[in-house]
Design an enzyme around this catalytic site. Structure first.
Site, PDB file in Angstrom:
ATOM      1  N   ASP A  27      21.709  16.559  11.949  1.00 50.92           N
ATOM      2  CA  ASP A  27      20.840  16.072  10.989  1.00 50.92           C
ATOM      3  C   ASP A  27      22.080  14.773   9.836  1.00 50.92           C
ATOM      4  O   ASP A  27      22.804  15.700   9.448  1.00 50.92           O
ATOM      5  CB  ASP A  27      20.086  16.947   9.834  1.00 50.92           C
ATOM      6  N   ASN A  75      10.081  10.751  14.994  1.00 51.98           N
ATOM      7  CA  ASN A  75      11.204   9.783  14.268  1.00 51.98           C
ATOM      8  C   ASN A  75      10.076   8.393  14.334  1.00 51.98           C
ATOM      9  O   ASN A  75      11.299   7.084  13.943  1.00 51.98           O
ATOM     10  CB  ASN A  75      12.387  10.278  14.740  1.00 51.98           C
TER      11      ASN A  75
HETATM   12  C1  IPE Z   1      15.454  15.799  12.904  1.00 51.03           C
HETATM   13  O1  IPE Z   1      15.498  15.412  11.800  1.00 51.03           O
HETATM   14  C2  IPE Z   1      15.784  15.361  14.171  1.00 51.03           C
HETATM   15  C3  IPE Z   1      16.689  15.005  14.489  1.00 51.03           C
HETATM   16  C4  IPE Z   1      18.131  15.459  14.202  1.00 51.03           C
HETATM   17  C5  IPE Z   1      17.184  14.035  16.237  1.00 51.03           C
HETATM   18  P1  IPE Z   1      14.735  14.936  11.096  1.00 51.03           P
HETATM   19  O2  IPE Z   1      15.599  14.307   9.718  1.00 51.03           O
HETATM   20  O3  IPE Z   1      13.814  14.464  11.744  1.00 51.03           O
HETATM   21  O4  IPE Z   1      13.656  15.984  10.425  1.00 51.03           O
HETATM   22  P2  IPE Z   1      12.904  15.950   8.537  1.00 51.03           P
HETATM   23  O5  IPE Z   1      12.188  14.946   8.699  1.00 51.03           O
HETATM   24  O6  IPE Z   1      14.263  16.301   7.476  1.00 51.03           O
HETATM   25  O7  IPE Z   1      12.159  17.869   9.805  1.00 51.03           O
HETATM   26  C1  IPE Z   2      19.319  12.728  12.194  1.00 54.75           C
HETATM   27  O1  IPE Z   2      19.645  11.747  10.208  1.00 54.75           O
HETATM   28  C2  IPE Z   2      19.436  11.432  13.082  1.00 54.75           C
HETATM   29  C3  IPE Z   2      18.266  11.143  13.698  1.00 54.75           C
HETATM   30  C4  IPE Z   2      16.822  11.894  13.004  1.00 54.75           C
HETATM   31  C5  IPE Z   2      17.997   9.753  14.502  1.00 54.75           C
HETATM   32  P1  IPE Z   2      18.855  10.928   9.395  1.00 54.75           P
HETATM   33  O2  IPE Z   2      18.370   9.933   9.978  1.00 54.75           O
HETATM   34  O3  IPE Z   2      17.628  12.346   9.356  1.00 54.75           O
HETATM   35  O4  IPE Z   2      19.483  11.748   8.480  1.00 54.75           O
HETATM   36  P2  IPE Z   2      19.189  12.300   6.659  1.00 54.75           P
HETATM   37  O5  IPE Z   2      18.416  13.258   6.903  1.00 54.75           O
HETATM   38  O6  IPE Z   2      17.626  10.770   6.513  1.00 54.75           O
HETATM   39  O7  IPE Z   2      20.175  12.027   6.043  1.00 54.75           O
HETATM   40 MG    MG Z   3      17.162  14.350   8.560  1.00 49.91          MG
END
Ligand code: IPE
Ligand code: IPE
Ligand code: MG
Length: 247
Positions: A27, A75
């Site tokens: 993340d 997502n």
């Molecule tokens: C969890 O991260 C999913 C992945 C890293 C693939 P998210 O960014 O989707 O989670 P939330 O929305 O912060 O809980």
């Molecule tokens: C994790 O990084 C990757 C996926 C969920 C695909 P994020 O895209 O959630 O990054 P932040 O949390 O917005 O910084």
């Molecule tokens: Mg995230």
């Protein structure tokens, strides 16, 4: 210098108990890009490179199972532009980068429901699974369109179906059986779950399997995550007292 550094951290780590199964919630890609005034996709790109490095490093230090969270069932709520960029990136990775894992004998598995992905991506996923299944190294589970609640619902349906068909007796349903109906069937539960980017939540990752996992939350954003961060998480894990409900 880089070589020396890598050697030093490896020596340190060799004195530690290496978790058999590590889970990583990759993340912070979006925030990493935002800090640099770049599109979120640039963060995903850099995150992909880090994934490649960390997966090989885990295999080097003797981790047996690595589960990385790449795309959740939630997502899909993101803007179409970001989803398109992610799908493009997944294809590039499956086409090229996963070949790298061959040298490390890494077994690649995808956990999650493949069906919403386009045909090309689904075929690449299956090709990678088929092409790596006879290797004898670390098992790399890549969680794509994965949600643990969805996984549990599927397990319940699978068991119910077999009860209805007379294959399973209700009294024989136990925790071991439920585990066998999950995507991670026949794998040990994660010992350590790492979440970079400082968020204190599980976001629908391995809900059943994490019953006794140790959680390490780190502030580093995933695109900045280094092998030193992984070593640090393993050091923290080594200082935990796992009791599993005992004394
Ligand atoms: C969890 O991260 C999913 C992945 C890293 C693939 P998210 O960014 O989707 O989670 P939330 O929305 O912060 O809980
Ligand atoms: C994790 O990084 C990757 C996926 C969920 C695909 P994020 O895209 O959630 O990054 P932040 O949390 O917005 O910084
Ligand atoms: Mg995230």
């Amino acid at each position: 210098m880089a070589l020396l550094k890598r050697k030093k951290s490896k020596t340190d780590i060799s004195e530690l108990n290496i978790p058999k199964h590590i889970g990583i919630i990759m993340d912070g890609n979006g925030r990493w890009a935002k800090k640099r005034h770049m599109p979120r996709s640039a963060g995903h790109n850099q995150g992909g490179k880090v994934f490649r490095k960390i997966a090989r490093y885990c295999s080097d230090i003797g981790v047996k199972y690595l589960t990385v969270y790449a795309f959740s069932t939630e997502n899909w709520k993101r803007p179409q532009e970001e989803i398109d960029a992610l799908m493009k990136l997944f294809k590039e990775y499956l086409d090229e980068a996963l070949r790298d894992f061959k040298d490390d004998s890494i077994v690649v598995r995808f956990i999650g429901d493949k069906s919403p992905f386009d045909k090309e991506l689904q075929e690449l996923m299956i090709e990678n699974e088929e092409g790596s299944k006879d290797r004898d190294g670390m098992v790399l589970n890549i969680a794509m369109n994965y949600g643990s609640r969805d996984e549990i619902v599927r397990a319940v349906k699978g068991i119910s179906e077999n009860v209805k068909n007379g294959i399973i007796d209700i009294d024989s349903i136990d925790e071991t059986m439920v585990s066998e109906y999950l995507y991670t069937a026949n794998q040990p539960d994660p010992d350590l779950i790492i979440r970079p980017s400082g968020e204190y939540r599980i976001s629908n990752f391995l809900l059943w399997q994490c019953a006794y996992s140790e959680f390490v939350i780190m502030n580093t954003l995933w695109p900045d995550f280094s092998t030193d961060d992984l070593d640090e998480a393993i050091r923290i894990f080594n200082n935990r007292n796992r009791r599993f409900g005992g004394v």
